[in-house]
Each structure stands twice: as C-alpha cells, then as structure tokens.
Design a protein around this motif. Structure first.
Motif, PDB file in Angstrom:
ATOM      1  N   VAL A 160       0.838  -1.198   0.000  1.00 16.62           N
ATOM      2  CA  VAL A 160       0.000   0.000   0.000  1.00 16.62           C
ATOM      3  C   VAL A 160       0.872   1.247   0.000  1.00 16.62           C
ATOM      4  O   VAL A 160       1.745   1.410   0.849  1.00 16.62           O
ATOM      5  N   GLN A 161       0.629   2.119  -0.989  1.00 17.77           N
ATOM      6  CA  GLN A 161       1.414   3.345  -1.149  1.00 17.77           C
ATOM      7  C   GLN A 161       0.486   4.552  -1.140  1.00 17.77           C
ATOM      8  O   GLN A 161      -0.441   4.629  -1.946  1.00 17.77           O
ATOM      9  N   TYR A 162       0.746   5.475  -0.220  1.00 16.14           N
ATOM     10  CA  TYR A 162       0.066   6.769  -0.195  1.00 16.14           C
ATOM     11  C   TYR A 162       1.000   7.811  -0.797  1.00 16.14           C
ATOM     12  O   TYR A 162       2.207   7.620  -0.856  1.00 16.14           O
ATOM     13  N   ALA A 163       0.433   8.944  -1.186  1.00 19.61           N
ATOM     14  CA  ALA A 163       1.244  10.058  -1.674  1.00 19.61           C
ATOM     15  C   ALA A 163       2.070  10.614  -0.516  1.00 19.61           C
ATOM     16  O   ALA A 163       1.663  10.520   0.647  1.00 19.61           O
ATOM     17  N   PRO A 164       3.236  11.197  -0.809  1.00 17.75           N
ATOM     18  CA  PRO A 164       4.064  11.786   0.245  1.00 17.75           C
ATOM     19  C   PRO A 164       3.298  12.783   1.127  1.00 17.75           C
ATOM     20  O   PRO A 164       3.531  12.860   2.332  1.00 17.75           O
ATOM     21  N   ALA A 165       2.355  13.520   0.554  1.00 18.42           N
ATOM     22  CA  ALA A 165       1.587  14.500   1.329  1.00 18.42           C
ATOM     23  C   ALA A 165       0.796  13.840   2.448  1.00 18.42           C
ATOM     24  O   ALA A 165       0.606  14.430   3.522  1.00 18.42           O
ATOM     25  N   THR A 166       0.347  12.604   2.242  1.00 14.81           N
ATOM     26  CA  THR A 166      -0.389  11.897   3.292  1.00 14.81           C
ATOM     27  C   THR A 166       0.540  11.580   4.456  1.00 14.81           C
ATOM     28  O   THR A 166       0.156  11.709   5.622  1.00 14.81           O
ATOM     29  N   GLY A 167       1.772  11.175   4.159  1.00 17.07           N
ATOM     30  CA  GLY A 167       2.750  10.925   5.224  1.00 17.07           C
ATOM     31  C   GLY A 167       3.055  12.184   6.002  1.00 17.07           C
ATOM     32  O   GLY A 167       3.189  12.163   7.236  1.00 17.07           O
ATOM     33  N   GLU A 168       3.147  13.298   5.283  1.00 18.09           N
ATOM     34  CA  GLU A 168       3.406  14.579   5.952  1.00 18.09           C
ATOM     35  C   GLU A 168       2.248  14.947   6.868  1.00 18.09           C
ATOM     36  O   GLU A 168       2.457  15.458   7.973  1.00 18.09           O
ATOM     37  N   LYS A 169       1.020  14.657   6.432  1.00 15.76           N
ATOM     38  CA  LYS A 169      -0.163  14.939   7.252  1.00 15.76           C
ATOM     39  C   LYS A 169      -0.129  14.111   8.535  1.00 15.76           C
ATOM     40  O   LYS A 169      -0.387  14.625   9.630  1.00 15.76           O
ATOM     41  N   ILE A 170       0.218  12.830   8.408  1.00 16.12           N
ATOM     42  CA  ILE A 170       0.311  11.968   9.598  1.00 16.12           C
ATOM     43  C   ILE A 170       1.376  12.511  10.548  1.00 16.12           C
ATOM     44  O   ILE A 170       1.156  12.603  11.763  1.00 16.12           O
ATOM     45  N   GLU A 171       2.517  12.849  10.006  1.00 15.00           N
ATOM     46  CA  GLU A 171       3.624  13.341  10.830  1.00 15.00           C
ATOM     47  C   GLU A 171       3.250  14.643  11.539  1.00 15.00           C
ATOM     48  O   GLU A 171       3.526  14.822  12.733  1.00 15.00           O
ATOM     49  N   GLN A 172       2.596  15.522  10.831  1.00 12.81           N
ATOM     50  CA  GLN A 172       2.191  16.807  11.393  1.00 12.81           C
ATOM     51  C   GLN A 172       1.165  16.629  12.514  1.00 12.81           C
ATOM     52  O   GLN A 172       1.241  17.286  13.548  1.00 12.81           O
ATOM     53  N   ASN A 173       0.204  15.731  12.305  1.00  8.42           N
ATOM     54  CA  ASN A 173      -0.886  15.572  13.268  1.00  8.42           C
ATOM     55  C   ASN A 173      -0.579  14.605  14.407  1.00  8.42           C
ATOM     56  O   ASN A 173      -1.145  14.739  15.498  1.00  8.42           O
ATOM     57  N   PHE A 174       0.303  13.627  14.167  1.00 12.31           N
ATOM     58  CA  PHE A 174       0.511  12.581  15.160  1.00 12.31           C
ATOM     59  C   PHE A 174       1.973  12.343  15.528  1.00 12.31           C
ATOM     60  O   PHE A 174       2.266  11.593  16.447  1.00 12.31           O
ATOM     61  N   GLY A 175       2.913  12.930  14.775  1.00 11.19           N
ATOM     62  CA  GLY A 175       4.328  12.783  15.084  1.00 11.19           C
ATOM     63  C   GLY A 175       5.025  11.791  14.174  1.00 11.19           C
ATOM     64  O   GLY A 175       4.405  10.896  13.591  1.00 11.19           O
ATOM     65  N   SER A 176       6.352  11.939  14.077  1.00 10.96           N
ATOM     66  CA  SER A 176       7.138  11.077  13.192  1.00 10.96           C
ATOM     67  C   SER A 176       7.193   9.639  13.688  1.00 10.96           C
ATOM     68  O   SER A 176       7.311   8.713  12.887  1.00 10.96           O
ATOM     69  N   ASP A 177       7.069   9.423  15.003  1.00 10.37           N
ATOM     70  CA  ASP A 177       7.095   8.055  15.524  1.00 10.37           C
ATOM     71  C   ASP A 177       5.857   7.271  15.081  1.00 10.37           C
ATOM     72  O   ASP A 177       5.942   6.086  14.745  1.00 10.37           O
ATOM     73  N   VAL A 178       4.696   7.934  15.029  1.00  9.42           N
ATOM     74  CA  VAL A 178       3.474   7.265  14.563  1.00  9.42           C
ATOM     75  C   VAL A 178       3.592   6.963  13.076  1.00  9.42           C
ATOM     76  O   VAL A 178       3.237   5.872  12.624  1.00  9.42           O
ATOM     77  N   ARG A 179       4.119   7.915  12.319  1.00 12.30           N
ATOM     78  CA  ARG A 179       4.334   7.670  10.890  1.00 12.30           C
ATOM     79  C   ARG A 179       5.223   6.435  10.700  1.00 12.30           C
ATOM     80  O   ARG A 179       4.937   5.574   9.871  1.00 12.30           O
ATOM     81  N   GLN A 180       6.300   6.334  11.471  1.00 12.64           N
ATOM     82  CA  GLN A 180       7.210   5.204  11.354  1.00 12.64           C
ATOM     83  C   GLN A 180       6.518   3.886  11.696  1.00 12.64           C
ATOM     84  O   GLN A 180       6.716   2.875  11.033  1.00 12.64           O
TER      85      GLN A 180
END
Length: 201
Positions: A160-180
């Motif tokens: 499953v691949q999301y656009a980079p902007a979706t990863g940035e949204k996750i990181e902004q709202n929940f932190g880089s650890d959640v994204r990881q």
C-alpha cells in the motif's frame, strides 16, 4: 483421496463471528502504539480482517479471523457518512470492492479525478498501481464494504502506497514516531504520481 469429516469443534477455528471480531485499528493501537485516530485519518474507519494467509503479508498478517490460502485477504470496512481512506495505490495486488450496505463513491486516478457510485451489491475491481479511495456517500449512518485483495503472497507486504503528502499529514498531526509505526506495518508514503496513460485492459 478420501474426504474429511471435521467435527463442529474442529470447524470452530474456521468460523469468524461478527460480534467478536475486532477492527484492525484497535489491534494496532494496543499492540503497535498507533493511535486509532491516526489510522482513521487515512484508512477506512473500521477494517475487519476476516481472512488472510497469516504469514509475511504486512498489515494483513495481524491475526486474521481465518488463516486462508496464500494470495487472498478478505476485509470488511465500515465507514460513517463522509468517511473513507485517502487516495492510495496497491503496487502489485488487485483490490476489489463490493458494497454490502449503504452507498460508496469509489474514486481513482492520481488526483481522484474519476469516480463511480456503488449501490448495494455493486462491485468494482481496481488494478494494481492505480490510486484509489472510497467514501460512504449515502444516507446510511454506517455503510459496509467487502474488500478482497489478491496477489502473490510475497507481494502483499508493503504493497500500500500513499502520496508523500499523506505521510506529511500523519507526521504533522501525530508525530514522526506514529508515521514510522504505520510504515513498519507495511503502508508507505512514497507513491510516485505519474499520470501515465493507462495500460489497463
């Protein structure tokens, strides 16, 4: 080869009871430290994994209700009105949707520029590497979608691949650890949007 005659007790492990199956987001919150709200922001509100091969297939290997043969996962998605996943692609697997209750709008294309509406028992099959999403656009408070994912067992992990902007949204709202942690379960934020002319037959 003689047929088998399993007892009801033996068949119990081959039955998924709707009243006891837990949505993936609860399991990921409990076991992986991924907040349910983080998953809800990019995926269907509640995803129930009814059947999967159970071995080495990323998010799909997380305690399926029934361990099935390689190459198929069976999920049930429940979405409140207006909710559904962000645009994403499955790099190597075929994803098929059937509306079981309510109404879903299925969109596809790099920018979500194409769409159709699925009413009850309508089905659409989205080829690999096509950006897609779905939303409950009906009046049913919680619409239900059957989702079948097919492919080689080895291709189901990190598919499953999301656009980079979706990863940035996750990181902004929940932190880089959640994204990881989300990436660790096999979802990526590196889809390359190419707007290539379709080769789908």
């Amino acid at each position: 080869m003689p047929t088998l005659n399993p007892t009801p007790a033996e068949m119990e492990s081959r039955i998924v009871r709707a009243k006891t199956i837990q949505p993936k987001k609860r399991r990921f919150e409990a076991n992986g430290g991924i907040p349910a709200k983080a998953l809800e922001s990019i995926a269907a509100d509640s995803i129930y994994l009814y059947m999967a091969p159970g071995e080495g297939v990323g998010a799909s290997s997380q305690n399926p209700g029934i361990v099935g043969f390689p190459g198929l996962t069976v999920n049930l998605c429940r979405c409140p009105v207006g909710q559904g996943p962000d645009l994403h692609a499955h790099a190597r697997t075929l994803e098929t949707f059937m509306c079981l209750g309510g109404q879903f709008e299925v969109i596809w294309g790099d920018d979500g520029q194409y769409k159709t509406v699925l009413d009850e028992h309508d089905m659409i099959s989205v080829p690999p590497n096509v950006m897609r999403a779905f939303r409950n656009t009906g009046k049913t408070p919680e619409a239900v979608l059957l989702v079948l994912i097919q492919g080689e067992n080895k291709d189901m992990a990190a598919d499953v691949q999301y656009a980079p902007a979706t990863g940035e949204k996750i990181e902004q709202n929940f932190g880089s650890d959640v994204r990881q942690r989300i990436e660790d379960m096999g979802w990526r934020f590196d889809a390359v949007l190419g707007s290539k002319v379709s080769e789908v037959a």
